[in-house]
Design a protein around this motif. Structure first.
Motif, PDB file in Angstrom:
ATOM      1  N   CYS A 108       0.821  -1.206   0.000  1.00 47.65           N
ATOM      2  CA  CYS A 108       0.000   0.000   0.000  1.00 47.65           C
ATOM      3  C   CYS A 108       0.862   1.265   0.000  1.00 47.65           C
ATOM      4  N   PHE A 109       1.865   1.310   0.864  1.00 51.08           N
ATOM      5  CA  PHE A 109       2.700   2.505   1.027  1.00 51.08           C
ATOM      6  C   PHE A 109       3.965   2.489   0.162  1.00 51.08           C
ATOM      7  N   GLU A 110       4.236   1.356  -0.478  1.00 45.94           N
ATOM      8  CA  GLU A 110       5.363   1.205  -1.417  1.00 45.94           C
ATOM      9  C   GLU A 110       6.742   1.288  -0.754  1.00 45.94           C
ATOM     10  N   TYR A 111       6.827   0.939   0.509  1.00 43.83           N
ATOM     11  CA  TYR A 111       8.106   0.833   1.216  1.00 43.83           C
ATOM     12  C   TYR A 111       8.356  -0.623   1.543  1.00 43.83           C
ATOM     13  N   ASN A 112       9.608  -1.079   1.458  1.00 42.41           N
ATOM     14  CA  ASN A 112       9.913  -2.426   1.933  1.00 42.41           C
ATOM     15  C   ASN A 112      10.121  -2.368   3.452  1.00 42.41           C
ATOM     16  N   TRP A 113      10.324  -3.526   4.057  1.00 46.06           N
ATOM     17  CA  TRP A 113      10.458  -3.599   5.514  1.00 46.06           C
ATOM     18  C   TRP A 113      11.556  -2.678   6.034  1.00 46.06           C
ATOM     19  N   ASP A 114      12.742  -2.774   5.448  1.00 45.43           N
ATOM     20  CA  ASP A 114      13.880  -1.989   5.938  1.00 45.43           C
ATOM     21  C   ASP A 114      13.625  -0.488   5.827  1.00 45.43           C
ATOM     22  N   GLU A 115      12.931  -0.063   4.798  1.00 45.90           N
ATOM     23  CA  GLU A 115      12.595   1.354   4.650  1.00 45.90           C
ATOM     24  C   GLU A 115      11.529   1.768   5.668  1.00 45.90           C
ATOM     25  N   PHE A 116      10.528   0.912   5.848  1.00 37.52           N
ATOM     26  CA  PHE A 116       9.436   1.232   6.769  1.00 37.52           C
ATOM     27  C   PHE A 116       9.943   1.431   8.189  1.00 37.52           C
ATOM     28  N   VAL A 117      10.782   0.531   8.660  1.00 36.88           N
ATOM     29  CA  VAL A 117      11.174   0.579  10.071  1.00 36.88           C
ATOM     30  C   VAL A 117      12.230   1.643  10.371  1.00 36.88           C
ATOM     31  N   THR A 118      12.554   2.467   9.392  1.00 35.55           N
ATOM     32  CA  THR A 118      13.393   3.638   9.639  1.00 35.55           C
ATOM     33  C   THR A 118      12.610   4.929   9.410  1.00 35.55           C
ATOM     34  N   LEU A 119      11.327   4.822   9.085  1.00 40.41           N
ATOM     35  CA  LEU A 119      10.499   5.964   8.712  1.00 40.41           C
ATOM     36  C   LEU A 119       9.714   6.493   9.911  1.00 40.41           C
ATOM     37  N   GLN A 120       9.785   7.807  10.146  1.00 41.63           N
ATOM     38  CA  GLN A 120       8.917   8.407  11.162  1.00 41.63           C
ATOM     39  C   GLN A 120       7.484   8.281  10.648  1.00 41.63           C
ATOM     40  N   SER A 121       6.581   7.879  11.519  1.00 42.30           N
ATOM     41  CA  SER A 121       5.210   7.614  11.074  1.00 42.30           C
ATOM     42  C   SER A 121       4.511   8.872  10.568  1.00 42.30           C
ATOM     43  N   ARG A 122       4.905  10.047  11.047  1.00 41.30           N
ATOM     44  CA  ARG A 122       4.272  11.286  10.562  1.00 41.30           C
ATOM     45  C   ARG A 122       4.486  11.472   9.062  1.00 41.30           C
ATOM     46  N   LEU A 123       5.556  10.872   8.524  1.00 47.37           N
ATOM     47  CA  LEU A 123       5.854  11.040   7.103  1.00 47.37           C
ATOM     48  C   LEU A 123       4.927  10.228   6.197  1.00 47.37           C
ATOM     49  N   SER A 124       4.037   9.445   6.797  1.00 54.56           N
ATOM     50  CA  SER A 124       3.047   8.723   5.997  1.00 54.56           C
ATOM     51  C   SER A 124       1.895   9.642   5.589  1.00 54.56           C
ATOM     52  N   ALA A 125       1.885  10.856   6.135  1.00 52.35           N
ATOM     53  CA  ALA A 125       0.897  11.871   5.759  1.00 52.35           C
ATOM     54  C   ALA A 125       1.643  13.114   5.292  1.00 52.35           C
ATOM     55  N   GLU A 126       1.065  13.817   4.331  1.00 57.50           N
ATOM     56  CA  GLU A 126       1.690  15.057   3.867  1.00 57.50           C
ATOM     57  C   GLU A 126       1.528  16.141   4.924  1.00 57.50           C
ATOM     58  N   ARG A 147      -3.822  14.122  11.570  1.00 59.91           N
ATOM     59  CA  ARG A 147      -3.292  12.833  12.011  1.00 59.91           C
ATOM     60  C   ARG A 147      -2.862  12.910  13.469  1.00 59.91           C
ATOM     61  N   ALA A 148      -2.208  14.005  13.858  1.00 60.18           N
ATOM     62  CA  ALA A 148      -1.766  14.183  15.245  1.00 60.18           C
ATOM     63  C   ALA A 148      -2.961  14.232  16.198  1.00 60.18           C
ATOM     64  N   ARG A 149      -4.050  14.891  15.796  1.00 64.66           N
ATOM     65  CA  ARG A 149      -5.257  14.926  16.634  1.00 64.66           C
ATOM     66  C   ARG A 149      -5.814  13.517  16.831  1.00 64.66           C
ATOM     67  N   LEU A 150      -5.837  12.729  15.753  1.00 66.70           N
ATOM     68  CA  LEU A 150      -6.306  11.337  15.857  1.00 66.70           C
ATOM     69  C   LEU A 150      -5.456  10.575  16.864  1.00 66.70           C
ATOM     70  N   LEU A 151      -4.131  10.662  16.752  1.00 65.54           N
ATOM     71  CA  LEU A 151      -3.247   9.901  17.636  1.00 65.54           C
ATOM     72  C   LEU A 151      -3.369  10.349  19.086  1.00 65.54           C
ATOM     73  N   ASP A 152      -3.561  11.640  19.316  1.00 63.49           N
ATOM     74  CA  ASP A 152      -3.782  12.128  20.679  1.00 63.49           C
ATOM     75  C   ASP A 152      -5.090  11.587  21.241  1.00 63.49           C
ATOM     76  N   ASP A 153      -6.128  11.546  20.399  1.00 67.43           N
ATOM     77  CA  ASP A 153      -7.419  11.004  20.803  1.00 67.43           C
ATOM     78  C   ASP A 153      -7.280   9.530  21.184  1.00 67.43           C
ATOM     79  N   VAL A 154      -6.543   8.779  20.367  1.00 69.08           N
ATOM     80  CA  VAL A 154      -6.324   7.360  20.652  1.00 69.08           C
ATOM     81  C   VAL A 154      -5.548   7.202  21.955  1.00 69.08           C
ATOM     82  N   ARG A 155      -4.549   8.052  22.162  1.00 67.62           N
ATOM     83  CA  ARG A 155      -3.726   7.969  23.367  1.00 67.62           C
ATOM     84  C   ARG A 155      -4.585   8.108  24.619  1.00 67.62           C
TER      85      ARG A 155
END
Length: 152
Positions: free
Chosen positions: A69-87, A94-102
């Protein structure tokens, strides 16, 4: 550090916390416990992602469906800050969603725009995001799952 891709303990953390917080199973009942980690990583027809507890969280898990879906392999994914999955314009939402979940433990029916490695933009639909809390009550990050996405 060993890979969490097919780690049975991490797969149990994902599935146990999902069951406990969301109230339904993440994986079908017919998946044998001994095969759970492999099935979730290799065969699950839905995305499963997880990030850690860093101040700027980094992905620590992305199953094969997430990688496609995101076009990253495992090694690329596990070095990526999750915020970079959104523009950038979508990061506040996205930050509001994560705070709500927290604070609430999980959120269901989330819809948000994401970006793949190639720059392809897509909407994730009906996503569920939940806290990863181990049996000792330690917060271990957050995870998300969704089966539906559509290109913008």
């Amino acid at each position: 550090m060993t890979s969490l891709a097919t780690d049975p303990a991490f797969a149990s953390l994902l599935t146990d916390t999902y069951q406990r917080l969301v109230g339904k199973p993440l994986v079908p009942h017919d998946v044998p416990a001994a095969d759970l980690a492999r099935w979730l990583y290799e065969d699950a027809p839905f995305v499963v992602l997880s990030h850690n507890t860093d101040a700027d969280p980094r992905f620590v898990y992305a199953n094969r469906t997430a990688q496609r879906c995101f076009e990253y392999n495992w090694d690329e994914f596990v070095t990526l800050q999750s915020r970079l999955s959104a523009e950038q314009p979508n990061r506040e939402e996205r930050a509001r969603l994560l705070d709500d979940v927290r604070t609430k433990g999980f959120s269901a029916d989330y819809r948000g725009q994401r970006i793949a490695k190639s720059g392809r933009r897509f909407w994730i639909e009906k996503a569920i995001v939940w806290n990863l809390v181990d049996q000792d009550g330690n917060y271990r990050g957050q995870a998300a799952t969704f089966a539906d996405w559509v290109d913008v």
